[in-house]
Design a protein around this motif. Structure first.
Motif, PDB file in Angstrom:
ATOM      1  N   ALA A  44       0.710  -1.200   0.147  1.00  0.00           N
ATOM      2  CA  ALA A  44       0.013  -0.054  -0.026  1.00  0.00           C
ATOM      3  C   ALA A  44       0.929   1.280  -0.009  1.00  0.00           C
ATOM      4  O   ALA A  44       2.164   1.312   0.382  1.00  0.00           O
ATOM      5  N   PRO A  45       0.383   2.449  -0.498  1.00  0.00           N
ATOM      6  CA  PRO A  45       1.268   3.607  -0.433  1.00  0.00           C
ATOM      7  C   PRO A  45       1.668   4.104   0.865  1.00  0.00           C
ATOM      8  O   PRO A  45       2.435   5.172   0.967  1.00  0.00           O
ATOM      9  N   SER A  46       0.841   3.962   2.062  1.00  0.00           N
ATOM     10  CA  SER A  46       0.888   4.246   3.023  1.00  0.00           C
ATOM     11  C   SER A  46       1.642   3.511   4.188  1.00  0.00           C
ATOM     12  O   SER A  46       2.628   3.200   4.455  1.00  0.00           O
ATOM     13  N   ALA A  47       0.615   2.520   4.703  1.00  0.00           N
ATOM     14  CA  ALA A  47       1.264   1.318   5.716  1.00  0.00           C
ATOM     15  C   ALA A  47       0.610  -0.035   5.097  1.00  0.00           C
ATOM     16  O   ALA A  47      -0.469  -0.062   4.684  1.00  0.00           O
ATOM     17  N   THR A  48       1.426  -0.820   5.270  1.00  0.00           N
ATOM     18  CA  THR A  48       1.032  -2.251   4.946  1.00  0.00           C
ATOM     19  C   THR A  48       1.525  -3.383   6.226  1.00  0.00           C
ATOM     20  O   THR A  48       2.544  -3.537   6.427  1.00  0.00           O
ATOM     21  N   VAL A  49       0.203  -4.046   6.548  1.00  0.00           N
ATOM     22  CA  VAL A  49       0.485  -4.925   7.810  1.00  0.00           C
ATOM     23  C   VAL A  49       0.536  -6.324   7.242  1.00  0.00           C
ATOM     24  O   VAL A  49      -0.331  -6.656   6.417  1.00  0.00           O
ATOM     25  N   LEU A  50       1.453  -7.213   7.600  1.00  0.00           N
ATOM     26  CA  LEU A  50       1.703  -8.593   6.923  1.00  0.00           C
ATOM     27  C   LEU A  50       1.244  -9.550   8.282  1.00  0.00           C
ATOM     28  O   LEU A  50       1.933  -9.290   9.290  1.00  0.00           O
ATOM     29  N   SER A  61      -0.711 -17.292   5.048  1.00  0.00           N
ATOM     30  CA  SER A  61      -1.248 -18.523   5.635  1.00  0.00           C
ATOM     31  C   SER A  61      -0.475 -19.229   6.335  1.00  0.00           C
ATOM     32  O   SER A  61      -1.051 -20.439   7.102  1.00  0.00           O
ATOM     33  N   GLU A  62       0.859 -19.309   6.528  1.00  0.00           N
ATOM     34  CA  GLU A  62       1.643 -20.119   7.012  1.00  0.00           C
ATOM     35  C   GLU A  62       1.265 -20.031   8.866  1.00  0.00           C
ATOM     36  O   GLU A  62       1.357 -18.902   9.304  1.00  0.00           O
ATOM     37  N   THR A  63       1.349 -21.224   9.183  1.00  0.00           N
ATOM     38  CA  THR A  63       0.535 -21.037  10.708  1.00  0.00           C
ATOM     39  C   THR A  63       1.596 -20.477  11.906  1.00  0.00           C
ATOM     40  O   THR A  63       1.168 -19.963  12.912  1.00  0.00           O
ATOM     41  N   VAL A  64       2.837 -20.626  11.486  1.00  0.00           N
ATOM     42  CA  VAL A  64       3.936 -20.053  12.404  1.00  0.00           C
ATOM     43  C   VAL A  64       4.187 -18.476  12.294  1.00  0.00           C
ATOM     44  O   VAL A  64       4.676 -17.917  13.142  1.00  0.00           O
ATOM     45  N   ILE A  65       3.429 -18.113  11.510  1.00  0.00           N
ATOM     46  CA  ILE A  65       3.640 -16.415  11.215  1.00  0.00           C
ATOM     47  C   ILE A  65       2.346 -15.818  12.324  1.00  0.00           C
ATOM     48  O   ILE A  65       1.195 -16.606  12.310  1.00  0.00           O
ATOM     49  N   SER A  66       2.814 -14.940  12.960  1.00  0.00           N
ATOM     50  CA  SER A  66       1.851 -14.267  14.071  1.00  0.00           C
ATOM     51  C   SER A  66       0.478 -13.517  13.218  1.00  0.00           C
ATOM     52  O   SER A  66       0.764 -13.145  12.019  1.00  0.00           O
ATOM     53  N   ARG A  67      -0.167 -13.148  14.049  1.00  0.00           N
ATOM     54  CA  ARG A  67      -1.392 -12.655  13.373  1.00  0.00           C
ATOM     55  C   ARG A  67      -1.076 -11.380  12.718  1.00  0.00           C
ATOM     56  O   ARG A  67      -1.655 -11.237  11.655  1.00  0.00           O
ATOM     57  N   GLN A  68      -0.413 -10.532  13.489  1.00  0.00           N
ATOM     58  CA  GLN A  68      -0.003  -9.364  12.827  1.00  0.00           C
ATOM     59  C   GLN A  68       1.757  -9.397  13.010  1.00  0.00           C
ATOM     60  O   GLN A  68       2.309  -9.080  14.140  1.00  0.00           O
ATOM     61  N   LEU A  84       6.732  -6.818  14.180  1.00  0.00           N
ATOM     62  CA  LEU A  84       5.754  -6.605  15.114  1.00  0.00           C
ATOM     63  C   LEU A  84       5.485  -7.856  16.033  1.00  0.00           C
ATOM     64  O   LEU A  84       4.782  -8.064  16.887  1.00  0.00           O
ATOM     65  N   SER A  85       6.343  -8.930  15.627  1.00  0.00           N
ATOM     66  CA  SER A  85       6.195 -10.358  16.176  1.00  0.00           C
ATOM     67  C   SER A  85       7.138 -10.677  17.275  1.00  0.00           C
ATOM     68  O   SER A  85       8.333 -10.467  16.869  1.00  0.00           O
ATOM     69  N   SER A  86       6.905 -11.475  18.236  1.00  0.00           N
ATOM     70  CA  SER A  86       7.831 -11.876  18.964  1.00  0.00           C
ATOM     71  C   SER A  86       8.688 -13.361  17.972  1.00  0.00           C
ATOM     72  O   SER A  86       9.723 -13.599  18.776  1.00  0.00           O
ATOM     73  N   ASN A  87       8.062 -13.805  17.190  1.00  0.00           N
ATOM     74  CA  ASN A  87       8.734 -14.808  16.446  1.00  0.00           C
ATOM     75  C   ASN A  87       9.896 -14.159  15.566  1.00  0.00           C
ATOM     76  O   ASN A  87      10.645 -15.054  15.087  1.00  0.00           O
ATOM     77  N   GLY A  88       9.783 -12.955  15.347  1.00  0.00           N
ATOM     78  CA  GLY A  88      11.165 -12.337  14.753  1.00  0.00           C
ATOM     79  C   GLY A  88      10.990 -12.330  13.127  1.00  0.00           C
ATOM     80  O   GLY A  88      10.037 -12.938  12.762  1.00  0.00           O
ATOM     81  N   THR A  89      11.540 -11.242  12.478  1.00  0.00           N
ATOM     82  CA  THR A  89      11.530 -11.039  11.100  1.00  0.00           C
ATOM     83  C   THR A  89      12.764 -10.919  10.562  1.00  0.00           C
ATOM     84  O   THR A  89      13.815 -10.262  11.254  1.00  0.00           O
ATOM     85  N   LEU A  90      13.251 -11.806   9.398  1.00  0.00           N
ATOM     86  CA  LEU A  90      14.731 -11.738   8.739  1.00  0.00           C
ATOM     87  C   LEU A  90      14.548 -10.770   7.554  1.00  0.00           C
ATOM     88  O   LEU A  90      13.612 -11.202   6.888  1.00  0.00           O
ATOM     89  N   ALA A 111       8.553 -20.177   9.161  1.00  0.00           N
ATOM     90  CA  ALA A 111       9.418 -21.094   8.697  1.00  0.00           C
ATOM     91  C   ALA A 111       9.965 -21.033   7.429  1.00  0.00           C
ATOM     92  O   ALA A 111      10.952 -21.594   6.754  1.00  0.00           O
ATOM     93  N   LYS A 112       8.702 -20.935   6.270  1.00  0.00           N
ATOM     94  CA  LYS A 112       8.982 -21.189   4.906  1.00  0.00           C
ATOM     95  C   LYS A 112       8.696 -19.990   4.152  1.00  0.00           C
ATOM     96  O   LYS A 112       9.079 -19.878   2.909  1.00  0.00           O
ATOM     97  N   THR A 113       7.895 -19.119   4.582  1.00  0.00           N
ATOM     98  CA  THR A 113       7.558 -17.929   3.645  1.00  0.00           C
ATOM     99  C   THR A 113       8.723 -16.877   3.518  1.00  0.00           C
ATOM    100  O   THR A 113       9.511 -16.384   4.433  1.00  0.00           O
ATOM    101  N   ARG A 114       9.011 -16.615   2.295  1.00  0.00           N
ATOM    102  CA  ARG A 114       9.992 -15.656   1.637  1.00  0.00           C
ATOM    103  C   ARG A 114       9.308 -14.879   0.766  1.00  0.00           C
ATOM    104  O   ARG A 114       8.750 -14.922   0.025  1.00  0.00           O
ATOM    105  N   LEU A 115       9.667 -13.595   1.100  1.00  0.00           N
ATOM    106  CA  LEU A 115       8.988 -12.174   0.215  1.00  0.00           C
ATOM    107  C   LEU A 115      10.039 -11.536  -0.213  1.00  0.00           C
ATOM    108  O   LEU A 115      11.088 -10.970   0.392  1.00  0.00           O
TER     109      LEU A 115
END
Length: 415
Positions: A44-50, A61-68, A84-90, A111-115
């Motif tokens: 989005a042009p302003s803010a995008t939450v994943l 949809s990967e289950t180990v990804i946090s809700r936000q 935004l997640s305690s699971n961390g972002t790389l 575990a598997k999602t790559r963007l």
């Protein structure tokens, strides 16, 4: 006077039109790994939450990804990613809290999602029509000349039958593909077949129990979209539990500490009947009060005897987000930093576990190794550092007490 106006008009008509009137930029994400592999996701042009929650701008949809899980903000001509997640972002294989994204950066969630983050240039022609392309720099003179020659050749070439009737051919191809798909489904599908079983909502520190068997609780070590949930028992054996077993009640998942803290408060009227984390309605005044109290709790939690205040601070921060309208972050940088610091200190991430998660994993290890007394000592220590509550507002206490009960049942001589 009329002749002068006509001359001015002719000069304007003869003036060469610039090929670029103005430039801007936009970005998108190319999913190179995970359940959404192959998809292109717009930023989005302003803010995008994943995240995994349906309210996110980019739903993964990967289950180990946090809700936000993360947020991308557009600031001037930069894109800023915030974890935004305690699971961390790389980003480019490095754990980040906040980082400016550049073209081609790889973002890893779960575990598997790559963007892959792609920046596009938006070029407006003299007619005002937008033309988007990957930002790779201005073309060379040779490339520009080749493009002009190719364009002139295309204009001179006769229009082919396919180009003149392309919509007819495309429609025919779509119709044939639909008929072929229908025939295949009719051939192999029978009324007794059921739809694909949904993947259970589990995380890597959760536990799986098989009711009606002698198998003790097992630790989740992997979640496979097509295979099942891989678990490890106390003997180190790896057991694959099919997704169908969870839907049929043959297997039950017990939420662990990390999942227990991933709580989203909902407005009571919008929440399911059995949902326990609710507020009456959005209210910015109540949100301000929760934030103020949360910061006070966080500041005093290091004072001896006030350790449970850390958990209370995290809960108040989460409730404040709901009062502010359900967004996953605080607009004021100081409040957002305090929330992330409290969450990280309580739970931490995969590389640097927080106080509670570190003790919890150590107790699980001792429990699996047969050292029941040492495990119970650590379980008791966890309970002392949390508010003394037996309700669902503190699922960590509920989880730890269940483990203590199971441990005592297996070791009757221990109280």
């Amino acid at each position: 006077m009329a002749a002068e106006k006509e001359d001015t008009k002719n000069q304007a008509a003869r003036r060469p039109v610039s090929s670029v009137m103005s430039t801007a930029a936009r970005a998108h994400l190319e999913c190179t790994g995970g359940p959404e592999k192959g998809q292109t996701l717009r930023v989005a042009p302003s803010a995008t939450v994943l995240g995994r929650d349906a309210s996110c701008d980019v739903v993964l949809s990967e289950t180990v990804i946090s809700r936000q899980h993360a947020r991308i903000d557009r600031r001037a001509d930069q894109w800023l990613l915030t974890n935004l997640s305690s699971n961390g972002t790389l980003v480019n294989k490095k754990s980040v809290t906040e980082v400016v994204l550049t073209d081609g950066d790889e973002i890893r969630l779960g575990a598997k999602t790559r963007l892959k983050f792609i920046i596009e240039s938006v070029v407006l022609s003299g007619t005002g029509r937008p033309q988007f392309r990957r930002r790779t720099g201005a073309p060379s003179e040779a490339e520009a000349a080749a493009a002009e020659a190719e364009k002139a050749e295309a204009e001179e070439a006769p229009v082919s039958v396919f180009r003149r009737r392309k919509f007819l051919f495309v429609g025919l191809a779509v119709y044939l593909a639909a008929m072929l798909a229908f025939m295949i489904v009719s051939l192999f599908w029978s009324p007794g077949q059921t739809a694909k079983t949904a993947i259970p909502d589990l995380a890597l520190d959760d536990t799986v129990i098989l009711p009606g068997t002698s198998q003790p609780p097992m630790r989740v070590i992997a979640i496979e979209p097509n295979g099942g949930v891989r678990c490890e028992n106390r003997l180190g054996d790896i057991i694959l539990v099919p997704h169908e077993d969870f839907a049929a009640g043959k297997a039950v998942g017990v939420r662990g500490i990390r999942s227990a803290l991933d709580v989203k408060y909902l407005v009571k009227k919008d929440a399911p009947p059995d949902y326990h984390y609710t507020i009456d309605d959005t209210n910015s005044v109540m949100g301000d009060r929760c934030v103020k109290k949360a910061i006070e709790e966080y500041r005093v939690h290091k004072v001896p005897g006030h350790e449970p205040a850390l958990f209370g601070a995290v809960r108040l921060f989460q409730k404040a987000l709901a009062y502010y309208g359900g967004r996953g972050y605080f607009e004021k940088p100081a409040e957002e930093q305090a929330y992330q610091a409290a969450l990280k200190e309580l739970v931490g991430d995969q590389e640097n576990p927080g106080t509670i998660l570190r003790d919890y994993k150590e107790a699980l290890f001792l429990d699996r190794a047969g050292q029941a007394k040492q495990a119970k000592v650590i379980y008791d220590r966890i309970l002392k550092s949390l508010p003394d509550m037996d309700n669902l507002d503190n699922p960590i206490c509920v989880n730890v007490k269940r483990r203590i009960t199971d441990l005592v049942k297996r070791n009757p001589d221990m109280k």
